[in-house]
Design an enzyme around this catalytic site. Structure first.
Site, short mmCIF file in Angstrom:
data_model
loop_
_atom_site.label_atom_id
_atom_site.label_comp_id
_atom_site.label_asym_id
_atom_site.label_seq_id
_atom_site.Cartn_x
_atom_site.Cartn_y
_atom_site.Cartn_z
N ASP A 182 88.13 23.06 -31.20
CA ASP A 182 87.55 23.00 -29.85
C ASP A 182 86.43 24.02 -29.74
O ASP A 182 86.55 25.15 -30.22
CB ASP A 182 88.60 23.25 -28.78
CG ASP A 182 88.06 23.02 -27.38
OD1 ASP A 182 87.35 22.02 -27.19
OD2 ASP A 182 88.32 23.84 -26.48
N ARG A 599 59.06 23.63 5.39
CA ARG A 599 58.77 24.80 6.22
C ARG A 599 58.00 25.83 5.41
O ARG A 599 58.12 25.90 4.20
CB ARG A 599 60.07 25.40 6.75
CG ARG A 599 60.83 24.45 7.67
CD ARG A 599 62.15 25.06 8.14
NE ARG A 599 62.87 24.16 9.03
CZ ARG A 599 62.69 24.10 10.35
NH1 ARG A 599 61.81 24.93 10.92
NH2 ARG A 599 63.35 23.25 11.09
N GLY A 738 71.04 0.37 -1.11
CA GLY A 738 70.65 1.75 -0.85
C GLY A 738 69.16 1.94 -0.76
O GLY A 738 68.67 2.67 0.10
N ARG A 917 67.37 -20.91 -18.14
CA ARG A 917 68.20 -20.63 -19.30
C ARG A 917 68.65 -19.17 -19.31
O ARG A 917 69.80 -18.87 -19.70
CB ARG A 917 67.42 -20.96 -20.58
CG ARG A 917 68.26 -20.81 -21.85
CD ARG A 917 67.45 -21.12 -23.09
NE ARG A 917 68.28 -21.03 -24.29
CZ ARG A 917 68.56 -19.89 -24.91
NH1 ARG A 917 68.08 -18.74 -24.44
NH2 ARG A 917 69.33 -19.89 -25.99
N TYR A 925 78.07 -15.71 -20.44
CA TYR A 925 78.79 -14.56 -20.99
C TYR A 925 79.84 -14.04 -20.02
O TYR A 925 80.94 -13.68 -20.42
CB TYR A 925 77.80 -13.45 -21.35
CG TYR A 925 77.22 -13.59 -22.73
CD1 TYR A 925 77.95 -13.24 -23.85
CD2 TYR A 925 75.93 -14.10 -22.92
CE1 TYR A 925 77.42 -13.37 -25.13
CE2 TYR A 925 75.39 -14.24 -24.19
CZ TYR A 925 76.15 -13.87 -25.30
OH TYR A 925 75.63 -14.01 -26.56
#
Length: 1227
Positions: A182, A599, A738, A917, A925
């Site tokens: 790790d 600002r 959005g 197509r 799919y």
């Protein structure tokens, strides 16, 4: 068998005589019969093509005999019967495919490498076990052993320290061959691109590693990352060469998301690679107990304590007849992070303490030093937890994935490697510079639009603007501090100096015969004021009587006006003490404009609306966007939408307090009329243009809309209605849009559905937004790629001595952090390279993949697997239907269909329902992956927003009836006998009945008995019915497994834990997980051929259906041949495992193998983009690559010779079985 075929021959002859219009069909059947008879013994010549009973061209006799050799211990596959063949022919006739011819390909003849074992399955097993044997032993050593006790104190020492038997010592790298590993990185140090500390553990000892940056406090460390900054696992800190005596040894590194840890290991950046392999517990967890995206959301909801996820699932299942829902999967899986995975597999249910992680995320190096012991212990506990997880996971993995290919291929996939050079830095620089220039141009243009819109406030003309009318035009008054009323102070004597000065001034004025004058604008020249001044005893200067003689009334009027102005000025000046210290922001400007202006106290202050961008909500309105000619509008309740005129009967009452500003109906009407063709005719109801529809709606009512009616509330919209936009990637109209400027809507900008009515400037802004979108979204991921330069001393001599080697250049590599099994289907996952798009002329930085470039003397060799998943699904359907390649319409279209003749699957689907197509391809799919009719309805409406819901449903039903078919229910035997005995069912009636017939029969039975009628159900009459029946059969089986490598489904999707839930995910798993098996077989085969024939190369990356290898230039053609052989053997393995000992010629080989020096979709792509305007050839000096089919590769390899020889190095070989002339004539 021959007698049956001759009988068919006789029937066909009669058919020819009686039905002349079947002449073409007769000829096709006759030709098929001759081929079948020939294949069954009429000829054994290898020069003649082979065909199956359905006229599908098969492998040459020579290749067939080498691959599908006789296995005495395995019963030979039974050839399809006459009945199966006739059923297949009727099925193909039903779908208008029988009799249509496919391309006749030249046979391929060459000698394959000798295969191991008695059959191709044993061959792959032997290969995989040979490749992974040492790593399997190391894995078992870690999995079935314990770690030593963790050290109580860690050494603060540069490099590696070993802790063994209570003592610690400095070492170059961990000594054992198998470790759990790790790495921790400080994210504030070079964006986390250098390792800070690491911990490893073996069955013998613990190890800790500390970086030089952690141990030594230096201010002048180079920001450039070098191999010296990385962690050595096999060499000394100052070297990258293998030990001279032993060479590279097989080593195993286990970690959670170990690809992240691998990117910090020094030896992994070497061009030749080492024998170290990496095993990821995250990938093992996903394969054994992974969750789908939907399941993960439910799991998280359940573990928040609210229980919303399980309640929703229970409500969903309550409406089905599948029985009560099972929640057992919630306890058999978890999300992917180490803490949750550890809690799932650890026996004590202890959770990891991850609080120390915050130090690495936001802390400083000084904080790491101050908390060194705690942070190393935190890292060590992660190592210990990873080992515990591994000890539980690995036995389960071996139990559920018993074929050795899976384990061997996962190790190979963990070796992803991307070479780069000095062009990488150039790419980053030029992409960023181009982006900034275009971004600034877009920003300035938007600022101009905002300033122009703000000017509309002066005469309130914004009220007549169909886009700007509802913006917040309120302003803020200038605010003063409250006036403080003070008590009147006592009178004080004036300073004596002041008095003297005043008296002196008065005396001087008197001497000159005049008094002090104020600027009165010329008044003093006409009339002279005379005053008397007296000084009181208390010292106060007092003004006395003033006599003013005015000779003219106009002068008097001017004097009074001046006095009024002076009084106002005096009043204003007296408020100076009430001015607040903090100045108000943009007083007098409308609220929407103020929000775009920073600002003055902000660090990045700039004048004007500099905060504007394409992401702000006001931008689409400033751009005056229209959807089919209607102005777009935003409403919190609906999101982005567009306004269209409504009818009188649609109007509704609205409360006065809920009323909003009046909608400029007249302006919209004028806008619509401007878009109406000026032909003097009223648009008819059939007019498809938005303007035509508007005009028709307005006039067909006979109702003239007046200004009194345009008081609108947007979601009720009297005289108007609000429609929500549908995003291509959002789940229907229920989800809000959005931003209509997002990339999901670029296709609508290109086809004109979404456009600007704001003129050339606004159109240019839309174009710029599209151009910079790619880099804006991905530049952080791209810039975060770790590029490690390799020293010249560590590069192979074949590179440094190559004529193209640049002494002043740099050569390095990127280690992509690929999770080898990141999804429940075991697909690989990586956020940058596996999601990168191909280069586009209108996308900044989209040439990303082309910046992965080979060092001198090397080439990329790779290919796209043609229609991989379609072929797998079709193969399963063919095996289930009649056990013959191409026996179903779906299988025939996959093998024989051609786009040019509109006989391929996507063209036929498109013509069936009247769509393009490309759109049919997406829907096809999705259907194969298990999506139902609602999915098709949503896509159809997204592809064509003019399509109504009813029309989309009609097209979807038609499509699914033609492809998936209709549902049939099989009557249980006892139920059928009962129904026949009671005259409810005729004895001649088919036992597979429709849903309507089932309901009709059910009316004669008691409600409790109806469920006993049918025991199974299947699809029928569709081109894909057989395929779906097989997929559902696997998905519903007790222990679903892939048909080739017998890989098990995740425990979280097993029927025993989910009942009949998640059917779509389970069907999708069968196809996609089989595609992963396909890739695994390829990886194992390629490594075998590379090792067997000394092809100098290594695996680079697999992106979707692409696979790429890095090989030396002299071996590139042999590697291309190895790739073709690999595809042949892999497809043959699939056919063999489903019971068909043969393979069609059309899918046996790649249509082309690419040989190139860069990564790109096509070898001829020049990758011109805004950031690379001159392309690869002119801009970088990179020529086009090469692409060869199997016939050309055979020419270049001395007719398929994998062994290295002098002839293989030449460009072409004269010895070949297929000449270029014959090849071109047969294409």
């Amino acid at each position: 068998m021959t007698g049956g075929l001759l009988k068919i021959y006789s029937l066909l002859h009669k058919s020819k005589v009686c039905h002349h219009h079947y002449h073409g069909l007769y000829k096709a059947r006759l030709r098929t019969l001759h081929h079948v008879l020939w294949c069954r013994g009429c000829s054994s010549s290898a020069s003649q093509p082979r065909f199956n009973p359905l006229n599908i061209q098969m492998l040459s006799q020579e290749l067939h005999e080498q691959i599908f050799k006789t296995d005495k211990r395995r019963r030979k596959s039974t050839p399809p019967s006459n009945e199966d063949i006739q059923r297949s022919i009727r099925h193909l006739e039903q779908h208008n495919l029988w009799g249509k011819e496919g391309d006749l390909l030249p046979d391929v003849h060459f000698k394959l490498p000798k295969l191991f074992g008695r059959n191709i399955d044993e061959h792959f097993q032997i290969l995989a076990m040979k490749q992974s044997d040492e790593y399997m032993k190391l894995s078992e050593l870690l999995a079935f052993s314990s770690l030593p006790p963790m050290p109580e104190e860690w050494e603060f020492r540069k490099g590696w320290t070993m802790y063994k038997l209570g003592e610690n010592s400095e070492v170059d790298y961990p000594l054992e061959e198998a470790i759990v590993f790790d790495v921790e990185c400080l994210m504030t140090e070079l964006d986390g691109q250098v390792p800070t500390l690491a911990v490893a553990a073996s069955t013998e000892a613990w190890y800790s590693w500390c970086s030089e940056r952690l141990i030594e406090e230096r201010l002048a460390l180079s920001p450039r990352i070098t191999p010296a900054d990385l962690i050595p696992l096999e060499t000394t800190s100052s070297s990258c060469k293998a030990p001279d005596q032993t060479g590279w040894k097989e080593r195993l590194v286990v970690g959670h998301n170990v690809s992240f840890d691998r990117s910090y290991i020094k030896e992994q950046y070497l061009l030749k690679g080492t024998k170290t392999r990496f095993l990821d517990t995250l990938s093992l967890h996903m394969a054994v107990s992974g969750l789908t995206t939907y399941q993960r959301a439910l799991w998280n909801a359940k573990n928040t304590g609210k229980g919303q996820g399980t309640q929703y699932l229970a409500r969903k299942a309550a409406n089905k007849s599948a029985g009560p829902v099972s929640t057992a999967w919630l306890h058999k899986s978890s999300p992917n992070n180490l803490a949750d995975v550890y809690a799932l597999y650890s026996r004590d249910d202890e959770r990891l303490d991850k609080s120390q992680r915050d130090t690495f995320i936001s802390g400083t190096m000084e904080e790491v030093r101050d908390n060194f012991q705690e942070l190393v212990s935190y890292c060590a506990k992660d190592v210990e937890a990873t080992h515990i997880v591994f000890t539980h996971l690995f036995p389960k993995f071996l139990e559920r994935f018993q074929h050795p290919v899976t384990f061997a291929a996962m190790l190979e996939m963990g070796q992803a490697y991307l070479p780069v050079n000095h062009n990488w830095d150039r790419y980053l620089r030029e992409s960023q510079e181009t982006y900034e220039v275009l971004q600034q141009e877009m920003k300035l243009a938007l600022m101009h639009l905002a300033n122009d819109a703000c000017q509309l406030m002066e005469d309130e003309s914004y009220k007549d603007d169909p886009w700007l009318w509802e913006l917040d035009w309120s302003t803020e008054d200038y605010k003063l501090k409250k006036e403080v009323v003070k008590k009147k102070p006592r009178r004080k004597a004036i300073n004596q100096d002041v008095k003297e000065d005043s008296l002196s001034k008065i005396e001087d004025d008197n001497e000159m015969g005049r008094m002090p004058k104020e600027d009165s604008g010329g008044l003093g020249e006409v009339a002279q004021d005379r005053s008397k001044v007296a000084l009181q005893d208390d010292g106060v200067l007092r003004e006395v009587d003033v006599r003013v003689e005015v000779e003219d009334e106009e002068l008097e009027k001017e004097r009074r006006e001046k006095e009024e102005r002076d009084a106002r000025v005096k009043e204003v000046m007296e408020t100076a003490i009430r001015i607040p210290k903090v100045k108000q922001h943009m007083v007098g400007y409308p609220m929407w404009f103020r929000e775009l202006c920073p600002r003055k106290l902000d660090e990045e202050w700039a004048p004007g609306p500099s905060l504007i961008s394409s992401q702000v909500r006001v931008a689409p309105k400033l751009l005056r966007l229209t959807w089919e000619g209607y102005p777009i509008h935003y409403e919190i309740k609906h999101g982005w939408g567009y306004l269209i005129p409504g009818r009188e009967e649609e109007e509704e009452e609205c409360d006065e307090e809920e009323q909003k500003p009046k909608f400029p109906l007249g302006a919209l009407k004028k806008l619509m009329q401007q878009q109406t063709p000026h032909d003097g005719q009223k648009p008819s109801a059939e007019v498809d243009s938005p303007a035509g529809n508007v005009q028709f709606d307005m006039e067909s009512n006979g109702h003239d809309i007046s200004e009194e009616e345009n008081m609108v509330r947007i979601f009720t919209l009297p005289s108007f209605c609000h429609k929500t936009l549908r995003s291509l990637y959002q789940d229907g109209a229920s989800n809000k849009v959005g931003n209509p400027l997002a990339k999901d809507f670029f296709n609508k900008l290109e086809d004109g559905t979404l456009r600007s009515a704001g003129g050339a400037q606004a159109t240019r802004i839309l174009e710029l937004n599209k151009i910079i979108s790619s880099w804006r979204n991905s530049n952080k991921r791209i810039n975060s790629q770790m590029v490690i330069d390799i020293d010249k001393n560590h590069l192979p001599r074949s590179v440094t001595r190559h004529p193209d080697y640049d002494e002043d250049g740099t050569y390095g590599a990127i280690i992509p952090r690929v999770i080898t099994a990141g999804t429940v289907t075991r697909r690989a996952v990586e956020p940058t390279w596996l999601t990168a798009t191909n280069a586009r002329v209108d996308r900044v930085g989209s040439e990303l993949k082309a910046m992965v470039q080979t060092p001198p003397g090397y080439h990329f060799v790779g290919a796209d697997v043609d229609s991989q998943e379609l072929w797998i699904a079709a193969l399963l359907g063919d095996a289930n239907f009649a056990g013959c390649h191409g026996c179903t319409a779906f299988g025939w279209m996959t093998l024989q269909g051609k786009k040019s003749s509109a006989t391929d699957m996507h063209s036929i689907t498109a013509s069936t329902v009247g769509i393009s197509r490309e759109h049919a391809k997406i829907i096809n799919y999705g259907r194969i992956y298990g999506a139902g009719r609602p999915f098709a309805v949503r896509l159809l409406m997204q592809f064509n927003h003019r399509m109504s819901l009813e029309e989309a449903q009609e097209k979807s039903n038609k499509m699914y009836a033609a492809t998936k078919g209709v549902r049939r229910f099989h009557l249980e035997d006892k139920a059928a006998e009962f129904l026949i005995a009671h005259n409810i069912l005729k004895e001649s009636e088919d036992r597979y009945i429709s849903s309507g017939r089932l309901k009709e029969i059910g009316k004669h039975l008691k409600p409790g008995k109806r469920r006993l009628l049918s025991d199974t159900k299947l699809w029928a009459d569709g081109s894909e019915s057989a395929m779906f029946n097989q997929l559902e059969s696997i998905a519903h089986s007790k222990h679903p497994k892939t048909p080739v490598l017998n890989s098990s489904i995740s425990r979280a999707l097993e029927p025993a834990t989910v009942n009949n839930e998640f059917i779509t995910s389970r069907i999708n798993w069968v196809v996609q997980s089989s595609a992963v098996d396909y890739l695994h077989l390829m990886l194992v085969s390629m490594r075998w051929l590379f090792e067997q024939f000394n092809i100098d190369g290594r695996f680079c990356i697999s992106i979707h259906d692409e696979v790429r290898y890095l090989v030396t230039s002299e071996d590139r053609y042999r590697a291309a041949l190895a790739l073709q052989i690999t595809n042949l053997l892999t497809r043959s393995m699939f056919a063999y495992k489903v019971g068909m000992n043969d393979l069609p010629q059309s899918v046996a080989f790649f249509s082309a193998v690419d040989i190139d020096t860069v990564l790109r979709k096509e070898v001829t792509m020049d990758c011109q983009t805004p950031s690379n305007p001159y392309g690869l050839h002119r801009g970088y000096g990179i020529p086009a690559g090469e692409a060869f089919d199997i016939y050309e590769i055979l020419e270049k390899t001395n007719n398929g010779l994998l062994a290295k020889s002098s002839s293989n190095s030449s460009a072409f070989s004269s010895s070949t079985t297929v000449t270029a002339a014959s090849q071109s004539s047969m294409r």
